[in-house]
Design an enzyme around this catalytic site. Sequence first.
Site: not given
Ligand SMILES: [Zn+2]
Length: 418
Positions: A182, A184, A234, A254, A308, A360, A382
């Site tokens: 959200a 971004e 987010r 996820r 980003f 990661y 990104e």
């Molecule tokens: Zn993202």
Amino acid sequence: MVRAIACLLLLAAAVQAKHEQYEGHFLYQVWGPSEGIANLEGHLDILSATPAYRSESKKLEALVRLSPEEKVEWLPFFEKHQMGYKLVSDNLARILQNEEFENSRARNATDQNSTITWDAYYDSNTINKYLDEVGAKYPEIVTVINAGLSYEGRQIKYVRISTTRFENLRKPVIVIDAAAHAREWVTPPVALYIIQQLVERSEKDLTDLIDWIIIPMANPDGYEYSMNEDRLWRKTRSKSHNGSEECPGVDMNRNFAFSWGTVAANSNPCSIIYEGPAVFSEPETRVIRDAVLSQLDRTYLYISLHSFGNMLLYAWGNGSLPSNALSVHYAGIQMASAIDKLKLEKAPIYIVGNAANVLYFTTGTSRDWTRLVGIPLTYTMELPGYEYQFMVPPTYISQIITESWAGIVAGARYVLSL
Ligand SMILES: [Zn+2]
Ligand SMILES: *[C@@H]1O[C@H](CO)[C@@H](O)[C@H](O)[C@H]1NC(C)=O
Ligand SMILES: *[C@@H]1O[C@H](CO)[C@@H](O)[C@H](O)[C@H]1NC(C)=O
Ligand SMILES: *[C@@H]1O[C@H](CO)[C@@H](O)[C@H](O)[C@H]1NC(C)=O
Ligand SMILES: *[C@@H]1O[C@H](CO)[C@@H](O)[C@H](O)[C@H]1NC(C)=O
């Protein structure tokens, strides 16, 4: 003049009230071993990660938000675990207030005659309105799909762009989504600009020879919440899981069916990377899933737009490489170099690499799920954040949409070359 000042003070007061939950919060840059940094994600708000070979410390770095209480708890933890840290800001609320002021000013200065311009951020209704306008203006090539409702009942729309009404099954398909996360905000303008360039045929062959599915506002509930309540939100806003009273929302990236449920930290509803109570538990992720599955056999490229870090990340999130890694890497390099040619001097060059290697381990991402179901080229892209992280000032929107479009063009040309 007096009225103008009174107005400004009023605005400042209103804005202040909105961001007061972050009054006194800190931003820290933290570095250390990859597992240590990855582990933080389950407990703290990580605003971004910087790969070791780009960071000053030459280790994986994370930008984390710490409340005053968290600061007391976590700085000793970092020290105990050989993790370095550096203060970036001691007044997050002020950063957010300035950002909101800039956004409001930018919106007021835009041409009020057009639904959207490339100089400001817009709410999800305005974005939907723009999609409908594009559909009405270019009915021969654009179909606007009302794909389903968000958890809170907002219409999630996407567009299909095709010169052959999606009936020529020999054409390749490219799928792009934006705003799964959200906060971004710079991602929807990139998706909308791609739509605009395609319908206006700025690269005619790409519209003639490829069918496109573009989902510019994948998470409208979260986006509205980020605009109106909590800038750093987010996740989605769903309340269908255990613990949702206190901690609503699921991290869409996820929630996809790839190694889902294999990492304990992701099952905590209060974590910002909460994976949800089940795979595809979110209506918003199901919209992406169904759009992808609708043309799966001929879809060659999938890009999920995020902000980003100037990175194009590919599968798998567990660190293994996909069988066609060479091709995935090569296509990524084509896109990255096209973007880098246009980038601002202060932006780093794009990193192209395996997501787990560069950053990661992750599970449940749309990038890995789309690769798993058979799309050859899938990426998390990104976009640039410069020194603003995902709080990119609206004055940078034109730069980011232009350079990103160059990357998409290069990716599409690579697909046509296959
Ligand atoms: Zn993202
Ligand atoms: C933008 O316009 C709104 C509505 O007219 C006004 O309340 C606000 O103060 C303006 N923002 C700025 C930064 O001038
Ligand atoms: C907006 O529309 C009005 C009425 O059609 C017109 O007079 C004006 O010049 C337009 N403004 C801009 C910035 O295009
Ligand atoms: C919900 O959480 C409670 C308390 O943690 C637990 O006892 C219960 O089994 C959980 N229910 C489901 C459906 O997971
Ligand atoms: C990572 O996932 C891929 C795809 O499911 C699988 O083929 C590979 O064996 C996994 N690697 C590891 C180290 O688990």
